[in-house]
Design an enzyme around this catalytic site. Structure first.
Site, PDB file in Angstrom:
ATOM      1  N   HIS A  44       0.850  -1.203   0.000  1.00  0.00           N
ATOM      2  CA  HIS A  44       0.000   0.000   0.000  1.00  0.00           C
ATOM      3  C   HIS A  44       0.887   1.256   0.000  1.00  0.00           C
ATOM      4  O   HIS A  44       0.906   2.027   0.955  1.00  0.00           O
ATOM      5  CB  HIS A  44      -0.886  -0.042   1.246  1.00  0.00           C
ATOM      6  N   GLU A  67      -0.404   1.267  -5.973  1.00  0.00           N
ATOM      7  CA  GLU A  67      -0.122   0.068  -5.197  1.00  0.00           C
ATOM      8  C   GLU A  67      -0.082  -1.180  -6.075  1.00  0.00           C
ATOM      9  O   GLU A  67      -1.011  -1.446  -6.830  1.00  0.00           O
ATOM     10  CB  GLU A  67      -1.193  -0.098  -4.123  1.00  0.00           C
TER      11      GLU A  67
END
Length: 275
Positions: free
Chosen positions: A144, A247
Site C-alpha cells: 500500500h 499500489e
C-alpha cells in the site's frame, strides 16, 4: 525502527507492521515516500504512510467478521531475522511474521510470512507467503505504497491507459481508463490486467518514480482528497496534496491460492527514472 544509511540511499523501517517508512536516494532532496506527521504510533493502529503491507486480505474483511481493514499484519510487530551489507551501496533487511501472534481468532491457518527488503539505488520488496498447514488457503495482498509528490493536481500516472478498473467510489462499477491517469478529486480504483511497469510523473519535484511488479495483474490508485482527509485523524487536512498511492498487488479477481507446503511471492521494485 531500523535505520539504513549506505552509499546509495537512506531508509527507515518499522518492525511494527514490517513497514518501510522512508526511502531517500542520496541524490534526492525529497523522500520518495510520504509519511504523515500525524501518524499514530500506537499498537493496534496502522502507521499512515510509507509502504504498509496489506495481508491476507485487501480492503474490508471479506467474511464480515469485523476484522481489521487490509488484514492484520500491518497492526502487529514483525521479527527481525537478518541484516546484511551486501555492498557499500546495498543493504538487505529480512523480517518474518508467524501465526503465533496474540489474536489467535483472526486467521486460523498455519502460515509463515517473510519480507525481504533491499535498500540500494532501487528499493526492492519481496513478500513471501508460506502455507505451513495441511489445507490450501486464499489471499489477496498489496504493498500500500504512499509516494511523496509536489502537487497532486499536476501528477500523472503512466501505464494504466485503456485498462479496466473498478471504481470503489461509484458502487464498484467497472469502467475503462481513458488516457493518462490524473487526479483532480477523490480517487479509489482497482485496475485489472494492469501492466507490470507504472510510472508516476511529478513535474514539481522533477522526477519520475518507476514501479515494477513482475507477478501481479492488479494495481490500486488512491487519493482521499479534502473531504475524506478531514475525516482521518492521522492525516492533516491538506496532506492529500502531497501524496498519491499507486499500489502493486494481487487483489479483486487476482486471488492467490497457496497450497499446503508451497509458497507465493509478491514483489515490487521502486526506482527513480531520469526526468
Amino acid at each position: 525502527m531500523i535505520k539504513v544509511d549506505n552509499g546509495s540511499a537512506r531508509a527507515l523501517i518499522s518492525l511494527y507492521g514490517g513497514q518501510v517508512l522512508s526511502f531517500q536516494p542520496l541524490e534526492q532532496a525529497e523522500d520518495v515516500l510520504f509519511l504523515s506527521g500525524q501518524s499514530a504510533y500506537t499498537e493496534g493502529k496502522a502507521i499512515r504512510g510509507g509502504i504498509p503491507v496489506c495481508w491476507p486480505w485487501f480492503g474490508p474483511d471479506p467474511k464480515g467478521l469485523q476484522r481489521p481493514n487490509h488484514g492484520f499484519v500491518r497492526n502487529h510487530f514483525w521479527q527481525l531475522t537478518k541484516t546484511e551489507a551486501v555492498s557499500d551501496s546495498e543493504t538487505t533487511v529480512s523480517l518474518r511474521f508467524t501465526d503465533r501472534f496474540k489474536q489467535e481468532n483472526t486467521w486460523r491457518k498455519p502460515f509463515l510470512l517473510m519480507l525481504d527488503i533491499s535498500i540500494g539505488p532501487i528499493l526492492r520488496l519481496k513478500l513471501t507467503t508460506c502455507n505451513t498447514g495441511n489445507e490450501p488457503f486464499s489471499i489477496t495482498q498489496v504493498f500500500h505504497s504512499y509516494f511523496r509528490v509536489g502537487d497532486i493536481k499536476r501528477v500523472q500516472v503512466l501505464g494504466l491507459e485503456d485498462c479496466d478498473y473498478f471504481d470503489k467510489l461509484d458502487q464498484g462499477i467497472q469502467k475503462t481508463q481513458k488516457g493518462i491517469v490524473t487526479v483532480a478529486r477523490e480517487v479509489d480504483r482497482v485496475y485489472v490486467e494492469a501492466y507490470k511497469n507504472l510510472v508516476i510523473v511529478d513535474p514539481v519535484l522533477k522526477r519520475r518514480i518507476h514501479i515494477n511488479s513482475p507477478n501481479t495483474s492488479t494495481a490500486v490508485v488512491w487519493n482521499p482528497w479534502l473531504k475524506t482527509s478531514k475525516k482521518m485523524s492521522d492525516l492533516a487536512d491538506t496532506d492529500y496534496q502531497r501524496f498519491i498511492c499507486v499500489e502493486a498487488g494481487n487483489v479483486a479477481f487476482d486471488l492467490i491460492q497457496v497450497q499446503p507446503g508451497s509458497q507465493f511471492s509478491l514483489q515490487a521494485n521502486y526506482s527513480l527514472l531520469p526526468d
